[in-house]
Design a protein around this motif. Structure first.
Motif, PDB file in Angstrom:
ATOM      1  N   ALA A   1       0.845  -1.199   0.000  1.00  0.00           N
ATOM      2  CA  ALA A   1       0.000   0.000   0.000  1.00  0.00           C
ATOM      3  C   ALA A   1       0.877   1.246   0.000  1.00  0.00           C
ATOM      4  O   ALA A   1       1.709   1.429   0.894  1.00  0.00           O
ATOM      5  CB  ALA A   1      -0.928  -0.005   1.208  1.00  0.00           C
ATOM      6  N   GLU A   2       0.705   2.071  -1.014  1.00  0.00           N
ATOM      7  CA  GLU A   2       1.460   3.323  -1.102  1.00  0.00           C
ATOM      8  C   GLU A   2       1.097   4.198   0.093  1.00  0.00           C
ATOM      9  O   GLU A   2      -0.064   4.255   0.503  1.00  0.00           O
ATOM     10  CB  GLU A   2       1.130   4.036  -2.412  1.00  0.00           C
ATOM     11  N   GLY A   3       2.107   4.836   0.678  1.00  0.00           N
ATOM     12  CA  GLY A   3       1.886   5.700   1.832  1.00  0.00           C
ATOM     13  C   GLY A   3       1.867   4.966   3.160  1.00  0.00           C
ATOM     14  O   GLY A   3       1.683   5.581   4.199  1.00  0.00           O
ATOM     15  N   SER A   4       2.067   3.649   3.140  1.00  0.00           N
ATOM     16  CA  SER A   4       2.029   2.863   4.385  1.00  0.00           C
ATOM     17  C   SER A   4       3.407   2.633   4.990  1.00  0.00           C
ATOM     18  O   SER A   4       3.529   1.927   5.981  1.00  0.00           O
ATOM     19  CB  SER A   4       1.375   1.504   4.136  1.00  0.00           C
ATOM     20  N   CYS A   5       4.442   3.206   4.390  1.00  0.00           N
ATOM     21  CA  CYS A   5       5.828   2.973   4.834  1.00  0.00           C
ATOM     22  C   CYS A   5       6.171   1.484   4.786  1.00  0.00           C
ATOM     23  O   CYS A   5       6.896   0.975   5.643  1.00  0.00           O
ATOM     24  CB  CYS A   5       6.073   3.542   6.223  1.00  0.00           C
ATOM     25  N   ALA A   6       5.642   0.781   3.786  1.00  0.00           N
ATOM     26  CA  ALA A   6       5.888  -0.654   3.576  1.00  0.00           C
ATOM     27  C   ALA A   6       5.388  -1.495   4.751  1.00  0.00           C
ATOM     28  O   ALA A   6       5.932  -2.543   5.047  1.00  0.00           O
ATOM     29  CB  ALA A   6       7.365  -0.921   3.290  1.00  0.00           C
ATOM     30  N   ARG A   7       4.321  -1.054   5.412  1.00  0.00           N
ATOM     31  CA  ARG A   7       3.779  -1.761   6.571  1.00  0.00           C
ATOM     32  C   ARG A   7       2.401  -2.358   6.320  1.00  0.00           C
ATOM     33  O   ARG A   7       1.844  -3.014   7.183  1.00  0.00           O
ATOM     34  CB  ARG A   7       3.751  -0.832   7.778  1.00  0.00           C
ATOM     35  N   ILE A   8       1.833  -2.151   5.120  1.00  0.00           N
ATOM     36  CA  ILE A   8       0.541  -2.739   4.768  1.00  0.00           C
ATOM     37  C   ILE A   8       0.638  -3.323   3.361  1.00  0.00           C
ATOM     38  O   ILE A   8       1.128  -2.665   2.442  1.00  0.00           O
ATOM     39  CB  ILE A   8      -0.602  -1.704   4.830  1.00  0.00           C
ATOM     40  N   ILE A   9       0.171  -4.558   3.230  1.00  0.00           N
ATOM     41  CA  ILE A   9       0.140  -5.233   1.937  1.00  0.00           C
ATOM     42  C   ILE A   9      -1.267  -5.786   1.759  1.00  0.00           C
ATOM     43  O   ILE A   9      -1.793  -6.454   2.647  1.00  0.00           O
ATOM     44  CB  ILE A   9       1.179  -6.370   1.863  1.00  0.00           C
ATOM     45  N   ARG A  10      -1.852  -5.518   0.607  1.00  0.00           N
ATOM     46  CA  ARG A  10      -3.202  -6.025   0.303  1.00  0.00           C
ATOM     47  C   ARG A  10      -3.124  -6.899  -0.936  1.00  0.00           C
ATOM     48  O   ARG A  10      -2.389  -6.585  -1.871  1.00  0.00           O
ATOM     49  CB  ARG A  10      -4.168  -4.871   0.046  1.00  0.00           C
ATOM     50  N   GLY A  11      -3.912  -7.976  -0.926  1.00  0.00           N
ATOM     51  CA  GLY A  11      -3.894  -8.835  -2.091  1.00  0.00           C
ATOM     52  C   GLY A  11      -4.872  -9.971  -2.010  1.00  0.00           C
ATOM     53  O   GLY A  11      -5.903  -9.886  -1.331  1.00  0.00           O
TER      54      GLY A  11
END
Length: 142
Positions: A113-123
């Motif tokens: 997720a853009e803007g999550s500082c690489a801390r959220i992934i959706r899929g």
């Protein structure tokens, strides 16, 4: 050994040691964009919400012992635990899950997720039985 030679030897030894210990990823940004996310940001514990599955579901990832830049770990669900391996490349996550350690029982495909500082992934998780479920992974604060 003359003093100048010893100093030169010490400087070369320290430089060699520091180079050997340096991360191949260099200095990581404090808040990486989706495109900047690499293996170091994938390491650690993730809490997972998956449509249609009771929780809690957690993923614990460490460096893969054989393949540089990839991860290996486990998925803990209420009823069972699986092995998981994978990587992230240009903001896209790909992981394979195995319940028996031999065959693939599920595939994880996601986007950071853009803007999550690489801390959220959706899929989407796709099971070997043709089931699929949407998921959200959130990095645990440790």
């Amino acid at each position: 050994m003359p003093r100048a030679t010893f100093q030169t030897f010490a400087i070369v030894a320290i430089t060699t040691l520091l180079t050997a210990c340096a991360s191949p990823y260099g200095t990581r940004p404090a808040c990486p964009t989706a495109q900047q996310m690499e293996q170091p940001e994938l390491l650690g514990r993730w809490n997972v919400q998956m449509d249609g599955e009771a929780g809690p579901i957690t993923i614990e990832l460490g460096p893969h012992p054989e393949w540089d830049g990839t991860v290996k770990g486990s998925v803990q669900r209420p009823a069972f635990q699986s092995i998981i391996v994978g990587d992230v490349n240009q903001g896209e996550l790909t992981m394979e899950e195995s319940r028996d350690g031999k065959s693939v029982s599920g595939n994880w495909y996601g986007s950071v997720a853009e803007g999550s500082c690489a801390r959220i992934i959706r899929g989407e998780w796709a099971g070997s039985d043709d089931r699929s479920r949407k998921f959200t992974m959130r990095k645990s604060i440790q």
